[in-house]
Design an enzyme around this catalytic site. Structure first.
Site, PDB file in Angstrom:
ATOM      1  N   TYR A  19      -5.501   5.598  -8.935  1.00  0.00           N
ATOM      2  CA  TYR A  19      -6.631   4.768  -8.507  1.00  0.00           C
ATOM      3  C   TYR A  19      -7.905   5.157  -9.258  1.00  0.00           C
ATOM      4  CZ  TYR A  19      -3.975   2.678  -4.687  1.00  0.00           C
ATOM      5  OH  TYR A  19      -3.059   1.967  -3.965  1.00  0.00           O
ATOM      6  N   CYS A  27       0.821  -1.211   0.000  1.00  0.00           N
ATOM      7  CA  CYS A  27       0.000   0.000   0.000  1.00  0.00           C
ATOM      8  C   CYS A  27       0.860   1.269   0.000  1.00  0.00           C
ATOM      9  CB  CYS A  27      -0.910  -0.024   1.229  1.00  0.00           C
ATOM     10  SG  CYS A  27      -1.809   1.513   1.496  1.00  0.00           S
TER      11      CYS A  27
END
Length: 329
Positions: free
Chosen positions: A195, A63
């Protein structure tokens, strides 16, 4: 990426139908601050005083948001003061999971729990919301201090200085407004922009995200032509916030998230800048490319339904970067 509703886990992906196919990130809900003396921070409640061993950091190596906190933990000398638990790179029907200590996964070193969502319900049994990392946990009050990475790195930047003796400042007060202006554009169009490209479910939503992404990368390339770092000759939080996206760009975002107008290595200044930050003392050890590549390609079955993990490009992050010769505007 499921969520909790009133403390009950639901394996539910993001709803893009109501947003015209656009990905919309949920805001972090735990917004307390660790401060040197426990005084209240800019948000949340007080009572979280900096102390060695009191706080525990839950992260995923994959992440980019969690990666920020690992970098600050390293460069601010906090590795002996704030222990870490690392989740499995695969994020499937139970979200982030823990596993026995192997290949970089540590298991939950505090409670031996199986899932990250159990950390959230320990803090609030009726919690509703996404279960994300990083999670900064207070072992004394047994609750989550913060799950907002942008604020955790600012805590790490200064709250523990009296314990570590490390007073290097990556958020200097005299240029905070300028840093924030840069942060906002990078967050919206690059950090979160990749994203928005990858999780778009309509052509219109993708188009609305991908053009600002590459416009901003072009802007950054130009900015770094005459500046060694984003703010000039001093590394700041803006650089580290950008770095965690750049280091993932060619191995993941270029292919997996359809961010394929250009590769990072097609930008001479950005690519050299990324190599310099990678070579910063302690930073390379926070980059786990095996977790990064595995997580994205295996976890997102809506994008990669057969879960085929590609071989990836060969990148030499240790090649000389030449940024030390860069003129500063």
């Amino acid at each position: 990426m499921g969520l909790l509703i009133d403390g009950i886990w639901h394996d539910t992906w993001y709803d893009t139908k109501s947003s015209g196919g656009a990905f919309q990130r949920s805001a972090a809900q735990f917004r307390n601050w660790v401060t040197p003396d426990g005084a209240p921070g800019p948000s949340g409640k007080g009572g979280f005083a900096a102390a060695s061993g009191r706080y525990h950091l839950y992260v995923s190596y994959a992440c980019p948001w969690a990666h920020r906190t690992l970098i600050f933990r390293e460069i601010k000398g906090l590795s002996t003061h704030i222990p870490v638990s690392v989740v499995h790179p695969d994020m499937l029907d139970q979200g982030w999971t823990f596993a026995p200590e192997t290949e970089g996964r540590t298991g939950d070193r505090l409670y031996g729990l199986n899932y990250a969502h159990q950390i959230y319900t320990r803090a609030d049994p009726a919690y509703s919301g996404r279960v994300t990392v990083p999670i900064l946990w207070d072992t004394e009050r047994r609750t989550i201090v913060s799950n907002e990475s942008a604020e955790i790195i600012r805590m790490f930047n200064s709250a523990f200085d009296h314990l570590t003796g490390n007073h290097e400042d990556f958020w200097p007060e005299c240029i905070r407004e300028k840093i924030e202006t840069v942060n906002v554009r990078i967050y919206e169009n690059v950090n979160n922009g990749v994203y928005k490209c990858g999780f778009s479910t309509t052509q219109e939503a993708y188009d609305a995200a991908v053009h600002p992404l590459f416009d901003t990368l072009d802007w950054l390339e130009s900015r770094l032509a005459n500046n060694r770092y984003l703010m000039g000759d001093q590394v700041t939080e803006a650089d580290w916030r950008l770095f965690t996206t750049l280091i993932r760009f060619d191995p993941v975002y270029h292919l997996h998230f359809k961010c394929n107008r250009r590769r990072l290595i097609d930008y001479p200044n950005l690519w050299a800048y990324t190599r310099e930050l990678y070579q910063w003392p302690g930073v390379a050890g926070t980059v786990h490319m095996d977790h990064i590549i595995r997580h994205y390609h295996y976890s997102h079955d809506s994008i990669n339904p057969h879960r085929i993990v590609p071989i990836g490009p060969e990148l030499d992050h240790l090649a000389p970067h030449g940024r030390d010769q860069r003129a500063v505007a």
